[in-house]
Design an enzyme around this catalytic site. Structure first.
Site, PDB file in Angstrom:
ATOM      1  N   GLY A 150     -15.132  -0.273   1.505  1.00 14.15           N
ATOM      2  CA  GLY A 150     -15.874   0.224   0.355  1.00 14.15           C
ATOM      3  C   GLY A 150     -16.892   1.298   0.691  1.00 14.15           C
ATOM      4  N   GLY A 161     -16.711  -5.908   1.305  1.00 11.03           N
ATOM      5  CA  GLY A 161     -16.749  -7.351   1.532  1.00 11.03           C
ATOM      6  C   GLY A 161     -16.981  -7.776   2.961  1.00 11.03           C
ATOM      7  N   LYS A 219      -6.067   2.871  13.712  1.00  6.07           N
ATOM      8  CA  LYS A 219      -5.803   3.622  12.485  1.00  6.07           C
ATOM      9  C   LYS A 219      -6.457   4.998  12.563  1.00  6.07           C
ATOM     10  CE  LYS A 219      -9.682   1.909   9.686  1.00  6.07           C
ATOM     11  NZ  LYS A 219     -10.046   1.213   8.436  1.00  6.07           N
ATOM     12  N   ARG A 269       0.854  -1.197   0.000  1.00  5.84           N
ATOM     13  CA  ARG A 269       0.000   0.000   0.000  1.00  5.84           C
ATOM     14  C   ARG A 269       0.887   1.243   0.000  1.00  5.84           C
ATOM     15  NH1 ARG A 269      -3.748   0.034   4.814  1.00  5.84           N
ATOM     16  NH2 ARG A 269      -5.107  -1.224   3.493  1.00  5.84           N
TER      17      ARG A 269
END
Length: 515
Positions: free
Chosen positions: A444, A438, A185, A70
């Site tokens: 998403g 997912g 995070k 990433r």
């Protein structure tokens, strides 16, 4: 400095905090040559599966031996040389190699082997790119307006601010131990226009343009996040800052969170949980103490006044005679040949710059009007359309089960196929934003979509099958709001008929005449 880990007994720390206390994830940077020599199977399990994420290297159990890398691409901007370097990296891995544009204006490279990581990192450094601190309990890619500096209607160019914040947090891409041990995070966004192109409401810190006494600065929002157990929109900090204070305030908030956020239960460790525990006034006071001065109260209103643009198509820039062209990249998936071609087009027709959007699309800016017609005739635009069909146009998808071990269902391929079937059957009068994710981690972002689909398991005819939970009502742009789950466990094989019904009843779709 007293970290939260000092305040809790070892027994109260979750398993992630325990291995972080043993060794900071950033330290594996010095072990990459050894990891490459011994191979992925011989690497210590915690180093391989967890600490490598501090360098942006992700072990993927569903593709053993093939890692995901990433990147960090502040404001979603890279140049044609950098894109070529990334294309060369994924090209090496043949069918296993690809790149995905993410919902944070970033790129993730797939199929990477650990044996190649030292050489890859040298090539990234030579191209002035980094992947450091892009995973786990770090600040993720910092987002800004995808048309910063070229939008005739922008209020402020976010590019230098985003770069400054990234450089502070990552020590110029070399790694910064001050911010490698957050409780969880962390997302930061800086908006520069009138249409909330960064989805400010879903970030831990968001800077939204606002005028105070005639001076342009930013109102500050805090605490927005998605998780498996809870989703919350960011709330006003009741603070306004000048552009010069954006990086300092970001560091102050990060430091307060780092030193006081919960480290016992990872499901209750995001910034909003600390704000809930303390109350907004105490949190603001602690931020002021760390910031070193009183915060100015928020401006009465911000400047977000437009519905959100997706930047697809041909658009004039603020620079006379120049245009940017937004290309629709289906669910953000790029293969190496497409990456090379995108780099070529940016170099031949523009100034070599490429920009990525949170909708997983790409922009080629700085195209002179004299070259525009030739650009629009390039074969790549047959794959990456400038006028896609209405459902395809706004389709977003996470990685899905093809590459991610968290995903409960396949998303990208299914999303594209299903939308094509629906577009073949229905006339759809306007864009409908459909987002797939997912699993409940919500990469998403189904909560910001008109129609959000979250992977789950369902039962049909007595069998467990792939399914989705249905979210509705997400709104972006002005007056942004999160959608809610309205229906659970729809079998994927029944989803087409359900979406057909929703599109007709709620979005004005009509069956095509030939059917």
């Amino acid at each position: 400095m007293t970290l939260a880990t000092d305040k809790l007994t070892t027994a109260k720390l979750n398993k992630f905090e325990k291995f972080k206390a043993e060794k900071d994830g950033l330290l594996v940077k010095d072990e990459l040559e050894e990891f490459a020599r011994i191979g992925w199977e011989a690497i210590d399990a915690t180093d391989r599966e967890q600490r490598l994420k501090w360098l942006g290297v992700f072990f993927r159990p569903v593709t053993p031996g093939k890692f995901m890398l990433r990147m960090r691409l502040p404001n979603g901007i890279l140049n044609s040389h950098q894109m070529k370097v990334l294309a060369e990296i994924v090209q090496r891995y043949g069918d296993d190699g690809s790149a995905d544009i993410t919902t944070r204006q970033n790129l993730q490279l797939r199929g990477i082997r650990i044996e190649d990581i030292p050489d890859i990192f040298r090539r990234l450094q030579a191209a002035q790119m980094t992947s450091v601190q892009s995973g786990m309990d770090n600040v993720r890619n910092i987002t800004g307006s995808p048309v910063a500096g070229i939008d005739a209607d922008e209020l402020i160019d976010t590019r230098p601010l985003v770069q400054e914040v990234q450089d502070r947090i990552t020590n110029g891409g070399e790694g910064n131990f001050a911010y490698t041990n957050l409780p969880r995070k962390f997302n930061i966004a800086i908006a520069g226009g009138k249409d909330n192109s960064v989805h400010a409401e879903i970030n831990d810190i968001a800077f939204v343009p606002a005028y105070k006494n005639g001076e342009l600065g930013f109102n500050v929002l805090v605490g927005g996040f998605f998780s498996a157990k809870r989703c919350e929109a960011a709330i006003p900090l009741n603070a306004w800052v000048t552009p010069a204070d954006v990086a300092d305030l970001s560091e102050a908030i990060l430091s307060v969170y780092r030193d006081n956020g919960s480290r016992a239960n990872r499901q209750k460790s995001r910034l909003m949980w600390l704000i809930d525990e303390w109350g907004l006034e105490k949190f603001r006071a602690e931020v002021e103490r760390e910031f070193g001065q009183e915060l100015t109260q928020a401006a009465e209103k911000d400047e977000i006044a437009w519905e959100k643009r997706d930047h697809i198509g041909v658009h004039p820039q603020k620079q006379p005679g120049m245009y940017y062209v937004g290309l629709h990249v289906p669910v953000g998936r790029l293969q190496a040949p497409q990456m090379f071609e995108l780099a070529r087009l940016a170099q031949v027709y523009g100034t070599g710059e490429i920009r990525l959007t949170v909708e997983q699309n790409a922009i080629v800016p700085n195209i002179p009007e004299t070259r525009l017609e030739a650009f629009l005739g390039e074969p790549l635009l047959e794959e990456f359309a400038i006028a896609p069909a209405e459902l395809s146009r706004s389709l977003v998808s996470c990685t899905g089960a093809q590459f991610c071990n968290f995903a409960l269902i396949e998303t990208k391929n299914r999303a594209v196929a299903l939308v094509k079937e629906l577009e073949a059957e229905l006339e759809i009068p306007r864009s409908v934003r459909i987002h797939w994710t997912g699993c409940p981690n919500s990469c998403g972002q189904p909560q910001v979509a008109d129609i959000g689909l979250m992977g789950t398991k369902a039962r049909k005819d007595g069998k467990v099958v792939e399914g989705v939970d249905l979210y509705m009502g997400g709104k972006v742009g002005k007056d942004a709001a999160l959608g809610e789950c309205v229906e659970k466990s729809i079998p994927c094989e029944d989803l087409k008929s359900r979406l057909h019904e929703i599109l007709v009843e709620q979005f004005g779709a009509t069956p095509k005449a030939h059917l």
